[in-house]
Design a protein around this motif. Structure first.
Motif, mmCIF file in Angstrom:
data_model
loop_
_atom_site.group_PDB
_atom_site.id
_atom_site.type_symbol
_atom_site.label_atom_id
_atom_site.label_comp_id
_atom_site.label_asym_id
_atom_site.label_seq_id
_atom_site.Cartn_x
_atom_site.Cartn_y
_atom_site.Cartn_z
ATOM 1 N N ARG A 47 53.246 -40.813 24.330
ATOM 2 C CA ARG A 47 54.033 -39.609 24.073
ATOM 3 C C ARG A 47 55.534 -39.917 24.035
ATOM 4 O O ARG A 47 56.287 -39.212 23.361
ATOM 5 N N PHE A 52 57.644 -36.939 22.366
ATOM 6 C CA PHE A 52 57.343 -35.698 23.090
ATOM 7 C C PHE A 52 57.850 -35.748 24.522
ATOM 8 O O PHE A 52 58.085 -34.731 25.143
ATOM 9 N N PHE A 87 45.423 -36.651 17.941
ATOM 10 C CA PHE A 87 45.287 -36.218 19.325
ATOM 11 C C PHE A 87 43.832 -36.254 19.768
ATOM 12 O O PHE A 87 42.910 -36.190 18.960
ATOM 13 N N ASN A 89 42.070 -34.024 21.214
ATOM 14 C CA ASN A 89 41.280 -32.854 20.809
ATOM 15 C C ASN A 89 41.582 -32.454 19.361
ATOM 16 O O ASN A 89 41.555 -31.287 19.018
ATOM 17 N N ALA A 91 43.600 -31.345 17.407
ATOM 18 C CA ALA A 91 44.765 -30.513 17.071
ATOM 19 C C ALA A 91 44.810 -30.167 15.592
ATOM 20 O O ALA A 91 45.857 -30.194 14.960
ATOM 21 N N ASP B 162 46.730 -24.658 22.944
ATOM 22 C CA ASP B 162 46.713 -26.101 23.060
ATOM 23 C C ASP B 162 48.053 -26.671 22.567
ATOM 24 O O ASP B 162 48.388 -26.530 21.396
ATOM 25 N N SER B 164 48.991 -29.524 21.799
ATOM 26 C CA SER B 164 48.955 -30.576 20.772
ATOM 27 C C SER B 164 48.951 -29.984 19.363
ATOM 28 O O SER B 164 49.309 -30.666 18.407
ATOM 29 N N ALA B 272 42.216 -24.152 24.570
ATOM 30 C CA ALA B 272 41.680 -25.482 24.781
ATOM 31 C C ALA B 272 40.892 -25.494 26.076
ATOM 32 O O ALA B 272 41.103 -24.663 26.946
ATOM 33 N N LYS B 274 40.623 -27.771 28.619
ATOM 34 C CA LYS B 274 41.188 -28.191 29.899
ATOM 35 C C LYS B 274 42.548 -27.541 30.147
ATOM 36 O O LYS B 274 43.200 -27.073 29.220
ATOM 37 N N MET B 276 46.418 -27.351 30.858
ATOM 38 C CA MET B 276 47.453 -28.179 30.260
ATOM 39 C C MET B 276 48.813 -27.560 30.518
ATOM 40 O O MET B 276 48.937 -26.386 30.812
ATOM 41 N N ARG B 277 49.836 -28.391 30.408
ATOM 42 C CA ARG B 277 51.169 -27.793 30.544
ATOM 43 C C ARG B 277 51.682 -27.504 29.142
ATOM 44 O O ARG B 277 51.683 -28.374 28.269
ATOM 45 N N ASN B 279 54.271 -26.767 26.026
ATOM 46 C CA ASN B 279 55.567 -27.329 25.655
ATOM 47 C C ASN B 279 56.677 -26.429 26.165
ATOM 48 O O ASN B 279 56.687 -25.244 25.877
#
Lengths: 235, 547
Positions: A47, A52, A87, A89, A91, B162, B164, B272, B274, B276-277, B279
């Motif tokens: 990342r 990111f 990614f 999953n 994305a 999500d 991502s 999603a 799981k 997650m944090r 952005n």
């Protein structure tokens, strides 16, 4: 295509040191895996390369361009790095068709419509999804979504491709298949690939070199052949 | 199956269908389209329909305008204390809208409101800054009390999205704003729409705000117009009220259908698996201005009006100067110990809420069990009937109750406490069915089967295994019914009799008659009970319910 150089990368999250003293040189067109248990800092490193996360210290070069350097107060945003990313999953954007997903990077670059059309058709056939352009992601299987993600990452001819455990959500048989497909794609495109995984077998089959990580540190960097010889270290 | 089904048909399906029957039958019993005539030929009825629609749409517009940025600030930025603000922004959701209306009256009533008095004094003017008793006054107060619907749904979507999906767009070469436009906004759009439709329905069905603010400025909406007709009495009044009710039902039903249609079209999930944090956007130099902006918003829209109610409840008389010598507890002493009417209403509300909450928890659990656990045919109808009374405006439910239980069909409960009890139970049944149903779905069927294998019958299994396991759901069901019943206004105001006033009705009557200090004191008591009850609920259910 480009080299990637990480020099003395360190990343802290609050009091936790996630990555430290990470230095590695990746050659043009090389396939390098970051291998290690979960929480070892491999995804964090990826990342930081993508832009990111910002390193706490250290420099990142892609080709000759300095992308990130705390000391020199340089930090290129993700969209300025020309990096493709896949990614864990997938994305894949659920509100866009397969075609629109893959065409998105070209749209950002303001490519002409007919060029976009051609390139997307090409990359659909590259990943074996001819005729799937008008479908929506929820009409695809996990493996097919993963191919969409790959095509989307490749379409802008990135200098580097980053893959974050791209196969971990697929079933065993499909995983085997995709390993070869990704390897094959790299041969065709000659793109530099950094591949994050916790699966030793996966890393060995696919990589030119393997960076073994544990608790934020590099334990070993070796060619796949030598890694195999020293294998019995615990992971 | 039989008993709860029969009960639902009697107290839900029968009364509600009567409204439609009443609308299309003439006095002689022949079929007419009289309800259309009654709306479109009486100008003030037609106006009330148009007001309902335009006020609700404007409220939707402003709540989206308020709710979305606030949701973004608390979920996606590094604003200080955002967790705390997230709780604060939900507070209007807990406050009964009619109490909010009273509070804003104290601030912005054209002649005596604090802000207007201060403004007129400052500029030596006779024109108020803002006349609350107007069309825009209704829109203002509705927007400030209904934006949490948008805030909650949008914040939820922004949190669960999500990250991502957005990162992939950044890698594809889009900048921050392009990502917001191409990815984030389209993905949150279904949640914005869902929140907006909830606001629309809430605004259409609301009685307290238009009654206490609109009526004063001669702005009528469907709910207040129906109230007017029921008060004018007689067969004529009842018929007018039922005709208007049909339109009220149609309006909110269309909104519900629109929501379903829209969500079906947007068949994708952004959640999603799981945790997650998300952005986080670094606000940089704008961090402090945003923080101050949020503080000011809280002060202006929550602290000031609520403080105002408490302040007025403590003054000797409405309008006297705010000085130490004018402070008193006399208003509280009056409403709690001296005035027979308020004491009776408090007692009525407590009796009603305790009984109705208990009944609905028991009946609601049975219905939930049938819906979740059995394959009985007709259980979908059961589900529909149990949630219907909450999906339709309270005013409509009350009209249905009047039509069904005022003697025409052999049962006369009008002016008794029983009609309120039935209406309350039916109205909040949906809460019990939903919360117990959700808990039941968490309990695996095999746990019950294990009990059956061990020799326990169905009743024993239900008592020994199911009930203890869904306990949090049961407690929540009881509280979720009890709390809003205690201060219910919309239904009560149409069904109460001389002996069966409730707290909500008492507050409304005080305010309507100009006894502002008593209204403020009783409203303060209600607020204290609401906040305490919420705290208690959160404690007992371990944070699963309550704010």
């Amino acid at each position: 295509m480009a080299t990637v150089r990480l020099i003395g990368i360190r990343k802290e999250f609050g009091d936790v040191v996630a990555v430290d003293q990470f230095t590695v040189d990746i050659a043009d067109g090389e396939f390098v895996s970051f291998l290690g248990p979960s929480g070892c800092g491999k995804t964090t490193t990826l990342r930081m390369i993508a832009g990111f996360d910002m390193p706490t210290s250290g420099d990142i070069f892609i080709g000759d361009a300095l992308m990130s350097s705390v000391e020199r107060n340089i930090f290129a945003a993700p969209e300025e790095r020309n990096i493709g990313m896949v990614f864990q999953n997938y994305a894949v954007w659920p509100h866009m068709t397969v075609f629109d997903n893959i065409a998105y990077p070209l749209k950002i670059k303001k490519e002409k419509r007919n060029i976009r059309q051609n390139k997307v058709e090409q990359s659909l056939s590259l990943v074996g999804l001819e005729g799937f352009g008008e479908r929506y992601p929820h009409q695809l299987s996990g493996g097919q979504q993963q191919r969409v993600a790959l095509a989307r990452a490749l379409i802008m001819n990135p200098e580097v491709m980053l893959l974050d455990e791209p196969l971990s959500n697929l079933d065993a048989k499909l995983r085997e298949e995709m390993r070869f497909e990704i390897k094959d794609l790299q041969k065709k495109t000659e793109v530099t690939i950094i591949y994050v995984t916790h699966d030793q077998a996966e890393a060995m089959v696919m990589s030119d070199r393997i960076v073994v990580m544990n608790a934020g540190y590099i334990q070993q960097v070796d060619s796949q052949r030598r890694y195999m010889r020293i294998l019995p270290i615990s992971l | 199956m039989g008993v709860p089904a029969l009960l639902l048909v009697l107290v839900v399906a029968f009364p509600i269908s009567l409204i439609f029957v009443q609308g299309i039958l003439s006095e002689e019993g022949t079929l007419t389209l009289g309800f259309l005539q009654r709306i479109f030929e009486v100008r003030s009825n037609y106006m009330s329909l148009m007001n309902t629609l335009t006020i609700s749409l404007l409220t939707v517009f402003f709540t989206v305008l308020i709710g979305c940025p606030l949701a973004w600030l608390v979920t996606r930025t590094d604003m200080p204390l955002k967790g705390f603000f997230k709780t604060l922004f939900i507070i209007p959701y807990m406050i009964p809208p009619f109490i909010g209306a009273i509070a804003w009256g104290f601030l912005l009533s054209p002649r005596t409101g604090f802000i207007n008095k201060w403004f007129m004094g400052l500029f030596d003017s006779t024109i108020p800054l803002f006349n609350l008793y107007s069309y825009w006054g209704v829109v203002l107060v509705m927007s400030l009390y209904f934006y949490p619907y948008v805030f909650i749904t949008v914040a939820g979507a922004l949190e669960r999205m999500d990250p991502s999906l957005e990162e992939a767009a950044r890698s594809s070469g889009s900048g921050r704003f392009r990502v917001a436009r191409d990815i984030t906004l389209p993905l949150v759009a279904p949640s914005i729409t869902a929140g907006a439709l909830l606001v629309f329905i809430a605004a259409c069905s609301n009685f307290g705000i238009p009654a206490l603010i609109g009526t004063e400025g001669r702005i009528y909406v469907l709910t207040t117009r129906i109230f007017y007709y029921i008060y004018s009495g007689g067969f004529e009044g009842l018929q007018m009220a039922s005709s208007l009710s049909i339109f009220l039902v149609i309006t909110s039903a269309l909104a519900l259908l629109a929501n379903r249609w829209y969500l079906r079209k947007k068949q994708f999930t952004i959640i999603a698996g799981k945790s997650m944090r998300p952005n986080v956007v670094l606000l940089g130099k704008y961090r402090t201005p945003f923080f101050i902006g949020c503080c000011l918003f809280i002060i202006a829209t929550m602290v000031a009006p609520l403080l105002c109610i408490v302040l007025i409840s403590l003054l000797k008389a409405y309008g006297v100067a705010i000085e130490w010598k004018n402070f008193t507890l006399a208003n509280y002493k009056f409403i709690l110990f001296e005035y027979e009417l308020t004491r009776a209403s408090i007692w009525n509300s407590i009796k009603l809420s305790l009984t109705a909450a208990t009944v609905l928890t028991v009946v609601g659990s049975l219905i939930a069990y049938i819906i979740v656990r059995t394959k009985l045919t007709g259980r979908r109808i059961l589900e529909f009937l149990s949630t219907l009374p909450y999906s339709i405006p309270g005013t409509v439910l009350a009209i249905g109750m009047i039509l069904a239980f005022s003697g025409k069909f052999g049962i006369n409960l009008y002016n008794t406490i029983w009609i309120l009890l039935i209406a309350y139970t039916a109205r909040y049944m949906a809460f019990a069915v939903k919360s117990v149903g959700a808990s039941l779905e968490q309990v695996h069927m095999s746990l019950e089967e294990a009990a059956r294998i061990s020799g326990a019958g169905w009743t024993k299994t239900f008592r020994d295994i199911v009930v203890p396991l869904v306990r949090p759901g049961l407690i929540a069901a009881w509280f979720l019914g009890f709390m809003p019943m205690l201060r219910e206004l919309t239904v009560s105001v149409l069904l109460f009799g001389p002996e069966t006033r409730t707290i909500g009705v008492a507050v409304y009557e005080f305010q309507d008659a100009g006894y502002y200090d008593s209204a403020a004191a009783l409203a303060t008591c209600v607020l204290i009970v609401i906040f305490a009850g919420n705290f208690l609920m959160k404690r007992i259910t371990g944070g699963a319910f309550g704010f």
